[in-house]
Design an enzyme around this catalytic site. Structure first.
Site, PDB file in Angstrom:
ATOM      1  N   ARG A 188     -19.927 -13.093  22.468  1.00  0.00           N
ATOM      2  CA  ARG A 188     -20.602 -14.395  22.676  1.00  0.00           C
ATOM      3  C   ARG A 188     -20.786 -15.245  21.425  1.00  0.00           C
ATOM      4  O   ARG A 188     -21.209 -16.395  21.544  1.00  0.00           O
ATOM      5  CB  ARG A 188     -21.972 -14.205  23.339  1.00  0.00           C
ATOM      6  CG  ARG A 188     -21.940 -13.488  24.667  1.00  0.00           C
ATOM      7  CD  ARG A 188     -21.169 -14.255  25.718  1.00  0.00           C
ATOM      8  NE  ARG A 188     -21.365 -13.668  27.042  1.00  0.00           N
ATOM      9  CZ  ARG A 188     -20.408 -13.596  27.966  1.00  0.00           C
ATOM     10  NH1 ARG A 188     -19.198 -14.069  27.722  1.00  0.00           N
ATOM     11  NH2 ARG A 188     -20.660 -13.064  29.133  1.00  0.00           N
ATOM     12  N   HIS A 206      -6.229 -11.870  32.668  1.00  0.00           N
ATOM     13  CA  HIS A 206      -7.297 -11.846  33.671  1.00  0.00           C
ATOM     14  C   HIS A 206      -6.640 -12.338  34.964  1.00  0.00           C
ATOM     15  O   HIS A 206      -6.445 -13.539  35.145  1.00  0.00           O
ATOM     16  CB  HIS A 206      -8.438 -12.756  33.209  1.00  0.00           C
ATOM     17  CG  HIS A 206      -9.498 -12.998  34.234  1.00  0.00           C
ATOM     18  ND1 HIS A 206     -10.793 -12.561  34.074  1.00  0.00           N
ATOM     19  CD2 HIS A 206      -9.458 -13.637  35.430  1.00  0.00           C
ATOM     20  CE1 HIS A 206     -11.511 -12.933  35.133  1.00  0.00           C
ATOM     21  NE2 HIS A 206     -10.715 -13.581  35.967  1.00  0.00           N
ATOM     22  N   HIS A 230      -9.163  -5.374  33.610  1.00  0.00           N
ATOM     23  CA  HIS A 230     -10.041  -4.959  34.719  1.00  0.00           C
ATOM     24  C   HIS A 230      -9.407  -4.931  36.113  1.00  0.00           C
ATOM     25  O   HIS A 230      -9.758  -5.699  36.995  1.00  0.00           O
ATOM     26  CB  HIS A 230     -11.316  -5.806  34.768  1.00  0.00           C
ATOM     27  CG  HIS A 230     -11.158  -7.281  34.469  1.00  0.00           C
ATOM     28  ND1 HIS A 230     -10.268  -8.081  35.110  1.00  0.00           N
ATOM     29  CD2 HIS A 230     -11.804  -8.074  33.570  1.00  0.00           C
ATOM     30  CE1 HIS A 230     -10.380  -9.308  34.640  1.00  0.00           C
ATOM     31  NE2 HIS A 230     -11.297  -9.328  33.698  1.00  0.00           N
ATOM     32  N   ASN A 258     -16.903 -10.584  37.844  1.00  0.00           N
ATOM     33  CA  ASN A 258     -15.533 -11.062  38.020  1.00  0.00           C
ATOM     34  C   ASN A 258     -14.570 -10.137  37.290  1.00  0.00           C
ATOM     35  O   ASN A 258     -14.663 -10.026  36.078  1.00  0.00           O
ATOM     36  CB  ASN A 258     -15.452 -12.495  37.464  1.00  0.00           C
ATOM     37  CG  ASN A 258     -14.034 -13.046  37.457  1.00  0.00           C
ATOM     38  OD1 ASN A 258     -13.076 -12.344  37.770  1.00  0.00           O
ATOM     39  ND2 ASN A 258     -13.909 -14.303  37.080  1.00  0.00           N
ATOM     40  N   ASP A 265     -15.599  -4.652  29.633  1.00  0.00           N
ATOM     41  CA  ASP A 265     -15.899  -6.031  30.052  1.00  0.00           C
ATOM     42  C   ASP A 265     -17.400  -6.311  29.872  1.00  0.00           C
ATOM     43  O   ASP A 265     -18.015  -6.991  30.704  1.00  0.00           O
ATOM     44  CB  ASP A 265     -15.452  -6.312  31.491  1.00  0.00           C
ATOM     45  CG  ASP A 265     -15.354  -7.809  31.765  1.00  0.00           C
ATOM     46  OD1 ASP A 265     -15.564  -8.617  30.838  1.00  0.00           O
ATOM     47  OD2 ASP A 265     -15.087  -8.173  32.928  1.00  0.00           O
TER      48      ASP A 265
HETATM   49  O1  DOR Z   1     -17.685 -11.009  35.021  1.00  0.00           O
HETATM   50  C1  DOR Z   1     -17.081 -11.505  34.091  1.00  0.00           C
HETATM   51  N1  DOR Z   1     -17.737 -12.052  33.051  1.00  0.00           N
HETATM   52  N2  DOR Z   1     -15.750 -11.522  34.114  1.00  0.00           N
HETATM   53  C2  DOR Z   1     -15.028 -12.186  33.197  1.00  0.00           C
HETATM   54  O2  DOR Z   1     -13.823 -12.181  33.290  1.00  0.00           O
HETATM   55  C3  DOR Z   1     -15.689 -12.958  32.137  1.00  0.00           C
HETATM   56  C4  DOR Z   1     -17.031 -12.416  31.880  1.00  0.00           C
HETATM   57  C5  DOR Z   1     -17.889 -13.312  31.047  1.00  0.00           C
HETATM   58  O3  DOR Z   1     -17.408 -13.871  30.053  1.00  0.00           O
HETATM   59  O4  DOR Z   1     -19.080 -13.458  31.361  1.00  0.00           O
HETATM   60 ZN    ZN Z   2     -11.905 -11.030  32.869  1.00  0.00          ZN
END
Ligand code: DOR
Ligand code: ZN
Length: 428
Positions: A60, A177, A230, A276, A303
């Site tokens: 982040r 992805h 994933h 995701n 992830d």
């Molecule tokens: O759940 C997810 N969160 N899948 C992703 O591909 C990105 C990630 C995020 O950056 O929060």
């Molecule tokens: Zn992803």
């Protein structure tokens, strides 16, 4: 630098041996080694593994330091037994230039808890329109080898082809992805009986599988490397298995949560389960476990997706997607793979250290536990049983689906180049 003698640990789950660490290096592995002034770590009953390597971490920083920073994320990584993580590019600004990846790389070096290997974006701003400066990111101090628009799919086939062609020159890899955007418009969870009952927009398996099918064909056509992020469906496993049988350069990862959780949990409407790709069905979970066991899926990747409280403590539809994972990954793998008899500890070392390091072409990590190797190591107490308590996480975020759930195993020590980052279960 001081010496450490790790005494009586089962190396990769095998024979109980002593491991002498001198400075940054494993100096000796054997029975009855002399402590000779070294600090002694009594490790009877514990498992010694090479330091874990994550191919898929969201740190982040820059831009969303309210969720995580490189420092808090690498502390979480060390707590979970990791000595190297790949930091995803969906930051603000996006890591699509040499400047941003160098910034992340430098922050990682300063943290001292875990090596940080930046992932570069495939396209400018993750917009899928124009290739980012892949060569400049590779040639930078961060020497980027893994590129991904993760969070978004590189859905334009021509852009994907060009990216594969470009990174081939320096043995790079595109980590995809896999999510066909049109098929997942407005999607909120897995498409199936549960989504139909709940009246939530469904995310069909074919949206993932169609992109994977296209991309393994493109990788074969170009003669380049593709890595699938994933994997979440049984059909995805079949396509990767087929691509590998052809001898194509295809690798794949699975997250701990897709090895354990199913879309039944969405009935709670608790956004902690919103992720995701989405949680799928029991049949998918079974297929993913078997594929990780037989090597069709190369590795476990967390992830790790930290989100602040306000982005998760809201109604399902408005919540952010993702869950933290660094501090629980090894326990989930012990629970789903080791205690089910699908994988032994040597297999865990392979899927959580050797193979991810090899896919990322990461030097100094994913190495055997033997004399002369860098002392990147983790000690695990597999007999530990305890409830997950997110209040004790080193991560800045708390969005774990395992809060209060009993999981086996505990990281007691992590060593990064011979220096303890975790001792007796506590960050140093
Ligand atoms: O759940 C997810 N969160 N899948 C992703 O591909 C990105 C990630 C995020 O950056 O929060
Ligand atoms: Zn992803």
């Amino acid at each position: 630098m001081s010496k450490t003698l790790i005494r009586g640990a089962k190396v990769l789950g095998g024979e109980a041996l002593d491991v002498l660490v001198d400075g940054e290096t494993v100096a000796a592995v054997g029975a009855g080694l002399d402590a000779d002034g070294a600090r002694v770590v009594e490790a009877e009953g514990q498992i010694l593994l090479p330091g874990l390597v994550d191919l898929h971490t969201h740190l982040r920083e820059p831009g969303r330091e309210d969720s995580e920073t490189v420092l808090t994320g690498t502390r979480a990584a060390a707590s979970g037994g990791y000595t190297a993580v790949h930091a995803m590019a969906n930051t603000f600004p996006v890591a699509d230039t040499a400047g941003v990846v160098e910034q992340v790389w430098r922050l990682g070096r300063e943290s001292g808890y875990c090596d940080v290997q930046p992932v570069g974006a495939v396209t400018v701003g993750l917009e899928g329109k124009q290739l980012a400066e892949l060569g400049a990111m590779h040639d930078s101090a961060a020497s980027v080898r893994v590129f991904s628009d993760d969070g978004k799919c590189v859905d334009d086939a021509v852009i994907m082809r060009r990216a594969l062609e470009y990174v081939k020159a320096f043995d790079g890899v595109i980590a995809q992805h896999a999510q066909e955007p049109r098929l997942t418009e407005g999607a909120q969870m897995n498409e199936g009986t549960v989504s139909a009952e709940l009246g939530l927009g469904g995310w069909p398996a074919v949206a993932e599988e169609s992109i994977i099918a296209r991309d393994v064909l493109l990788a074969a056509h170009v003669g380049s490397r593709v890595h699938i992020c994933h994997l979440s469906t049984a059909g995805s496993v079949e396509i990767v298995r087929w691509a590998k049988s052809k001898g194509w350069n295809v690798t794949a990862e699975v997250t701990p949560h897709h090895l354990l959780l199913t879309d039944e949990l969405v009935r709670s409407y608790d956004p902690v389960y919103k992720v995701n790709p989405p949680l799928r069905t029991e049949a998918d979970v079974t297929a993913l476990r078997e594929a990780l066991a037989d090597g069709t899926i190369d590795c476990v990747a967390t992830d790790h997706a930290p989100h602040p409280h306000e982005d998760k403590d809201c109604e399902w539809g408005a919540a952010a997607m993702g869950m933290v994972g660094l501090e629980t990954a090894l326990s989930v793998v012990q629970h789903t793979m080791v205690e089910t008899g699908l994988l032994d500890w040597a297999g865990v070392a392979d899927r959580m250290s050797f193979r991810p390091a090899a896919i990322g072409r990461l030097a100094g990590h994913g190495r055997p536990v033997s004399a002369g190797e860098p002392a990147n190591l983790v000690l695990v107490d597999p007999s530990y049983r305890g409830a997950v308590d997110s209040a004790r996480f080193a991560s800045r975020s708390r969005n774990t689906p395992y809060q209060g759930r009993e999981l086996p195993g505990r990281v007691t020590h992590t060593f990064l180049r011979g220096r303890a980052t975790v001792m007796d279960g506590k960050l140093v």
